[in-house]
Design a protein around this motif. Structure first.
Motif, mmCIF file in Angstrom:
data_model
loop_
_atom_site.group_PDB
_atom_site.id
_atom_site.type_symbol
_atom_site.label_atom_id
_atom_site.label_comp_id
_atom_site.label_asym_id
_atom_site.label_seq_id
_atom_site.Cartn_x
_atom_site.Cartn_y
_atom_site.Cartn_z
ATOM 1 N N ASP A 220 -4.094 3.392 4.018
ATOM 2 C CA ASP A 220 -5.431 2.818 4.134
ATOM 3 C C ASP A 220 -5.741 1.948 2.908
ATOM 4 O O ASP A 220 -5.611 2.409 1.768
ATOM 5 C CB ASP A 220 -6.457 3.947 4.229
ATOM 6 C CG ASP A 220 -7.863 3.438 4.524
ATOM 7 O OD1 ASP A 220 -8.062 2.212 4.548
ATOM 8 O OD2 ASP A 220 -8.766 4.277 4.729
ATOM 9 N N PRO A 221 -6.174 0.693 3.111
ATOM 10 C CA PRO A 221 -6.449 -0.185 1.972
ATOM 11 C C PRO A 221 -7.843 -0.041 1.372
ATOM 12 O O PRO A 221 -8.162 -0.701 0.380
ATOM 13 C CB PRO A 221 -6.280 -1.581 2.587
ATOM 14 C CG PRO A 221 -6.729 -1.399 4.004
ATOM 15 C CD PRO A 221 -6.269 -0.003 4.401
ATOM 16 N N VAL B 125 -5.571 -8.304 3.848
ATOM 17 C CA VAL B 125 -4.741 -7.152 4.209
ATOM 18 C C VAL B 125 -3.811 -7.554 5.342
ATOM 19 O O VAL B 125 -4.243 -8.151 6.336
ATOM 20 C CB VAL B 125 -5.618 -5.951 4.631
ATOM 21 C CG1 VAL B 125 -4.735 -4.765 5.001
ATOM 22 C CG2 VAL B 125 -6.589 -5.573 3.517
ATOM 23 N N LEU C 169 -8.393 0.434 -2.608
ATOM 24 C CA LEU C 169 -8.064 -0.721 -3.443
ATOM 25 C C LEU C 169 -9.036 -1.866 -3.221
ATOM 26 O O LEU C 169 -9.396 -2.579 -4.162
ATOM 27 C CB LEU C 169 -6.641 -1.191 -3.165
ATOM 28 C CG LEU C 169 -5.518 -0.388 -3.829
ATOM 29 C CD1 LEU C 169 -4.167 -0.951 -3.439
ATOM 30 C CD2 LEU C 169 -5.663 -0.386 -5.340
ATOM 31 N N VAL C 170 -9.487 -2.044 -1.993
ATOM 32 C CA VAL C 170 -10.476 -3.093 -1.713
ATOM 33 C C VAL C 170 -11.746 -2.842 -2.516
ATOM 34 O O VAL C 170 -12.300 -3.749 -3.147
ATOM 35 C CB VAL C 170 -10.788 -3.172 -0.212
ATOM 36 C CG1 VAL C 170 -11.947 -4.122 0.041
ATOM 37 C CG2 VAL C 170 -9.552 -3.620 0.572
ATOM 38 N N ALA D 111 -0.221 -2.296 5.540
ATOM 39 C CA ALA D 111 -1.410 -1.515 5.870
ATOM 40 C C ALA D 111 -1.178 -0.584 7.039
ATOM 41 O O ALA D 111 -2.017 0.294 7.308
ATOM 42 C CB ALA D 111 -2.582 -2.455 6.179
ATOM 43 N N LEU E 202 0.825 -1.206 0.000
ATOM 44 C CA LEU E 202 0.000 0.000 0.000
ATOM 45 C C LEU E 202 0.862 1.262 0.000
ATOM 46 O O LEU E 202 0.391 2.342 -0.328
ATOM 47 C CB LEU E 202 -0.928 -0.011 1.218
ATOM 48 C CG LEU E 202 -2.040 -1.061 1.151
ATOM 49 C CD1 LEU E 202 -2.642 -1.296 2.526
ATOM 50 C CD2 LEU E 202 -3.110 -0.641 0.158
ATOM 51 N N LEU F 222 -2.741 -7.245 0.160
ATOM 52 C CA LEU F 222 -2.246 -5.887 0.371
ATOM 53 C C LEU F 222 -1.381 -5.859 1.623
ATOM 54 O O LEU F 222 -1.852 -6.169 2.723
ATOM 55 C CB LEU F 222 -3.421 -4.911 0.508
ATOM 56 C CG LEU F 222 -4.370 -4.837 -0.696
ATOM 57 C CD1 LEU F 222 -5.543 -3.913 -0.405
ATOM 58 C CD2 LEU F 222 -3.623 -4.379 -1.941
ATOM 59 N N SER G 201 -0.296 -6.219 7.817
ATOM 60 C CA SER G 201 0.499 -5.076 8.289
ATOM 61 C C SER G 201 1.599 -5.600 9.197
ATOM 62 O O SER G 201 1.534 -6.746 9.681
ATOM 63 C CB SER G 201 -0.389 -4.070 9.035
ATOM 64 O OG SER G 201 -0.988 -4.681 10.173
#
Length: 346
Positions: free
Chosen positions: A167-168, A184, A171-172, A163, A132, A160, A186
């Motif tokens: 902020d994802p 996602v 794309l989501v 994170a 991201l 992704l 992180s």
């Protein structure tokens, strides 16, 4: 225009005039060949698992037999080998046959090159790993990978990473209309250590499947692989502060079994482009069942189905959407993939 698909076997070279003709037309049947799974390729040597999922399972090393010619053996192939497949030090078997492939993930050098490069065989899921931030996500590259997955008959999963840096949500929302599932992850610092959040959800999506991980260098593929398959020690790199791109740390595709035999992941080298010259529009539309029905029955002959295509039936189909939204989002997504296939920058 011909729709024939080309690959490495269509490249012809002038034979060596001396010693190129076989001494006999009778070729061996290799009835004693044993089956193996290719898990890696290294400078003309193929790493295999022989007698897969049996008490006799073991690792062996092989080379490609001359009779296979230019046919390429790739990670994920099921092959028949003869010779010394014991796996003992110094042993070397020969690959004499490649079993029929259930799926083939391909790409071309660019969007004008008709020669396909087979990347992986017999996988059923393409995991598109995208950061991201650091490096920034490139949606055209994601689109191209989705197109390649659908063309190969594989499902697509968007992973992704990072994170904790961005902020994802955008794309989501972008990939939900085309059936691409999203996970996602992180890596926040907890008690002085980086812990990967979201890893268990990703692992659940990999269970019972053979998944190929693709993505740009620096997005975190190798980091995920090291966490999913402990003891793998895939090399990890950093992103260049000037170019915003990662450094290649993997040089070839490697198949790895998930702990407990729950599935397979194939880690591939980082890519910076994904040519789609081999993809036909019809195979892409086939991934959108409802849209394929509309275009087949109502679109005029030769319709490109692009946003500027005259009399495209998809426009009327969107206009009659009673909920005023879901159809439009789905058509926009499909047209975006068509644009990626047509050669928009990745």
């Amino acid at each position: 225009m011909s729709t024939r698909r080309f690959d490495e076997r269509d490249i012809r070279t002038r034979p060596n005039p001396r010693g190129s003709r076989p001494r006999t037309k009778q070729r061996p049947d290799h009835d004693d060949a044993v089956r193996g799974l290719v898990t890696g390729v290294d400078r003309g040597r193929y790493h295999l698992i022989v007698a897969l999922d049996t008490p006799q399972e073991h690792v062996a090393l092989a080379m490609k037999a001359r009779e296979l010619g230019r046919e390429r053996v790739v990670c994920g192939d099921l092959v028949d080998v003869v010779g010394d497949s014991s796996g003992a030090p110094g042993s070397l078997a020969r690959i004499v046959r490649i079993a029929e492939r259930s799926t083939v993930l391909r790409r071309t050098a660019d969007d004008t090159d008709p020669v396909e490069r087979v990347i992986v065989a017999n996988a059923d899921q393409l995991v598109i790993v995208t950061a991201l931030a650091d490096p920034e996500p490139r949606t055209r590259m994601i689109d191209r990978c989705v197109v390649a997955a659908y063309d190969a008959g594989m499902s697509a999963l968007l992973c992704l990473t990072k994170a904790d840096l961005a902020d994802p949500a955008e794309l989501v929302a972008m990939y939900a209309p085309i059936g691409v599932e999203v996970v996602v992850t992180s890596r926040p610092v907890v008690d002085g250590e980086r812990i990967i959040h979201g890893l268990e959800e990703l692992r659940e999506r990999l269970v019972g499947r053979t998944s190929v991980l693709v993505g740009h260098s620096g997005v975190g593929k190798s980091t995920l692989v090291n966490a999913l398959v402990p003891g793998t020690y895939r090399a990890t790199g950093v992103v260049n502060d000037v170019t915003g791109r990662g450094r290649h740390t993997s040089s070839s595709a490697v198949g790895l079994r998930l702990p407990g035999g729950a599935g397979w992941v194939i880690d591939t080298p980082g890519v910076r482009s994904f040519g789609l010259a081999h993809v036909q529009v019809e195979s892409l539309l086939a991934a959108f069942g409802d849209l394929a029905t509309v275009t087949t029955e109502l679109c005029p002959r030769g319709c490109t189905h692009a946003a500027d295509a005259p009399d495209c039936a998809l426009d009327d189909w969107v206009a009659t959407d009673p909920e005023d939204g879901p159809r439009a989002a789905r058509v926009d997504s499909m047209r975006r993939l068509l644009a990626a296939r047509a050669g928009d920058p990745a």
